[in-house]
Design an enzyme around this catalytic site. Sequence first.
Site, short mmCIF file in Angstrom:
data_model
loop_
_atom_site.label_atom_id
_atom_site.label_comp_id
_atom_site.label_asym_id
_atom_site.label_seq_id
_atom_site.Cartn_x
_atom_site.Cartn_y
_atom_site.Cartn_z
N CYS A 1 0.66 -0.64 0.07
CA CYS A 1 -0.37 0.25 -0.05
C CYS A 1 0.74 0.50 -0.07
O CYS A 1 0.37 2.12 -0.45
CB CYS A 1 -0.86 -0.08 1.50
SG CYS A 1 -2.12 -0.90 1.08
N HIS B 1 -3.01 7.40 2.38
CA HIS B 1 -4.26 6.23 1.51
C HIS B 1 -5.54 6.46 1.63
O HIS B 1 -5.69 5.95 3.07
CB HIS B 1 -2.55 5.35 2.31
CG HIS B 1 -2.99 3.44 2.26
ND1 HIS B 1 -4.06 3.13 1.09
CD2 HIS B 1 -3.28 2.55 2.62
CE1 HIS B 1 -4.43 1.45 0.74
NE2 HIS B 1 -3.39 1.59 2.55
N ASN C 1 -9.60 -0.62 -0.55
CA ASN C 1 -8.42 -0.14 -0.07
C ASN C 1 -8.27 -0.78 -1.38
O ASN C 1 -7.97 -1.97 -1.73
CB ASN C 1 -7.69 -1.15 0.54
CG ASN C 1 -6.35 -0.76 0.81
OD1 ASN C 1 -5.09 -0.89 0.27
ND2 ASN C 1 -6.07 -1.13 2.19
N1 ACO Z 1 -18.57 -8.09 8.63
C1 ACO Z 1 -18.75 -8.72 9.92
N2 ACO Z 1 -18.45 -8.84 10.66
C2 ACO Z 1 -17.05 -9.50 10.61
C3 ACO Z 1 -16.35 -9.00 9.69
C4 ACO Z 1 -17.24 -8.26 8.30
N3 ACO Z 1 -16.88 -7.72 6.78
N4 ACO Z 1 -14.97 -8.99 8.84
C5 ACO Z 1 -14.53 -8.96 11.05
N5 ACO Z 1 -15.45 -9.33 11.29
C6 ACO Z 1 -16.50 -9.95 13.01
C7 ACO Z 1 -15.16 -9.82 14.14
O1 ACO Z 1 -15.32 -11.76 13.22
C8 ACO Z 1 -15.41 -9.77 15.12
O2 ACO Z 1 -16.18 -10.46 15.69
P1 ACO Z 1 -16.08 -10.82 16.87
O3 ACO Z 1 -16.33 -10.06 17.96
O4 ACO Z 1 -17.42 -12.03 17.43
O5 ACO Z 1 -15.17 -12.36 17.12
C9 ACO Z 1 -16.16 -8.09 15.40
O6 ACO Z 1 -16.19 -8.21 13.53
C10 ACO Z 1 -14.83 -7.59 15.35
O7 ACO Z 1 -13.53 -8.26 14.43
P2 ACO Z 1 -12.52 -6.94 14.54
O8 ACO Z 1 -11.19 -7.46 13.44
O9 ACO Z 1 -11.75 -6.40 16.26
O10 ACO Z 1 -13.16 -5.35 13.50
P3 ACO Z 1 -12.04 -4.28 13.58
O11 ACO Z 1 -12.65 -3.24 14.80
O12 ACO Z 1 -10.64 -4.12 14.25
O13 ACO Z 1 -12.34 -3.58 11.92
C11 ACO Z 1 -10.55 -4.02 9.95
C12 ACO Z 1 -11.88 -5.02 10.95
C13 ACO Z 1 -11.65 -3.39 9.49
C14 ACO Z 1 -10.38 -4.94 9.42
C15 ACO Z 1 -9.80 -3.16 10.67
O14 ACO Z 1 -9.32 -3.86 11.61
C16 ACO Z 1 -8.87 -2.28 9.99
O15 ACO Z 1 -9.15 -1.81 9.00
N6 ACO Z 1 -7.78 -2.68 9.80
C17 ACO Z 1 -6.87 -2.18 8.85
C18 ACO Z 1 -6.13 -2.88 8.21
C19 ACO Z 1 -5.66 -1.08 7.60
O16 ACO Z 1 -5.82 -0.81 6.81
N7 ACO Z 1 -4.70 -2.36 5.88
C20 ACO Z 1 -3.61 -1.24 5.16
C21 ACO Z 1 -2.67 -1.74 4.76
S1 ACO Z 1 -3.34 -3.51 4.25
C22 ACO Z 1 -2.23 -3.54 2.63
O17 ACO Z 1 -1.63 -3.29 3.13
C23 ACO Z 1 -2.31 -4.59 1.95
#
Ligand code: ACO
Length: 322
Positions: free
Chosen positions: A113, A249, A279
């Site tokens: 990214c 980004h 993304n």
């Molecule tokens: N739909 C519904 N529920 C979901 C989904 C989905 N798509 N995905 C995960 N959940 C659930 C999980 O299973 C979890 O359930 P549980 O509480 O029963 O265990 C709950 O939602 C919360 O999951 P978290 O992973 O804690 O959610 P979070 O608030 O952290 O959001 C996310 C997840 C959106 C992925 C976030 O962590 C994020 O944006 N992370 C950064 C990603 C990023 O920026 N990457 C950049 C680099 S990418 C690259 O370089 C290629």
Amino acid sequence: MTHARITGTGSYLPEKVLTNFDLEKFVDTSDQWIRERTGIEKRHVAIEGQSTVDLAERAARNAIDSAGIKPQDIDLIVVATTTPDRIFPSTACLLQSRLDVHGCPAFDIQAVCTGFVYALGVAEKFIKSGSSRRALVVGAETLSRLLNWNDRSTCVLFGDGAGAVVLEASEEPGILSTHLHADGDYEALLRVPYGVSQGFEAMDEVNSKIEMRGNEVFKMAVNTLGRIVDETLAANELEKTDIDWLVPHQANIRIIQATARKLKMPMERVVVTVQEHGNTSAASVPLALDTAVRDGRIQRGELLLLEAFGGGFTWGSALLRY
Ligand code: ACO
């Protein structure tokens, strides 16, 4: 002193759109969850037969047109991509041929990214050293090909697209500084755990797709981007209030908001396009830049801070006078 200045921008998103509601039909997720956690409403997906160089060519031609030059005026092509068309030749060489440009250096950069910011930093150095006068810098991805469409924790986040700039030698200030970083200790948090060197027989449907520990990546991204904002401002002896536009980004609206808070910038001065395309990895910063240039928000002479964070981990920023 010769500066490297952006003289044209361009972008391209594939026509095929997958909304959050479309995803609800085949994976256990909801439009509400995706919007609230990420800000994403839809993503664009390359159709079968459409590849990274197809997207790159559209964005590149738009940037070349907006710079008012011909492809043959280009003397350096750098393409940032994690999803190249071929193992070789590089996507940059394929693009060079499409543009009917011959002889100039053309190569790919892989920093996931952060790829576009890396590519911009490299091209800037070619120009400032006198090796090039007109560089085409592209970020292009077909991330959809790296997704496990049964994994709701990753497949809702990514999309395909391309963005490009023309960077020219100029007497007027352009890029003021670039700051590139990496720390390879974090592979386990974000990766595609397959590579050519392991041999094709080692590849299967799952190990060739993106794996991410999203929550940990999120925290690292917020902290690291906060630090790079400080580093960039200090290197240029600037205050937070000097920045006209943050062009981040586009991974997650909550990460973008956290960086804006750190800069004490109102969201009206932050370019946000993540809702439109998710993304798009290396394409996301030039896509956002092109959007805000074309809709008239970003004006000549304004001070822009570009930043990105991604797999590696890699992170970087570019401060520039547009
Ligand atoms: N739909 C519904 N529920 C979901 C989904 C989905 N798509 N995905 C995960 N959940 C659930 C999980 O299973 C979890 O359930 P549980 O509480 O029963 O265990 C709950 O939602 C919360 O999951 P978290 O992973 O804690 O959610 P979070 O608030 O952290 O959001 C996310 C997840 C959106 C992925 C976030 O962590 C994020 O944006 N992370 C950064 C990603 C990023 O920026 N990457 C950049 C680099 S990418 C690259 O370089 C290629």
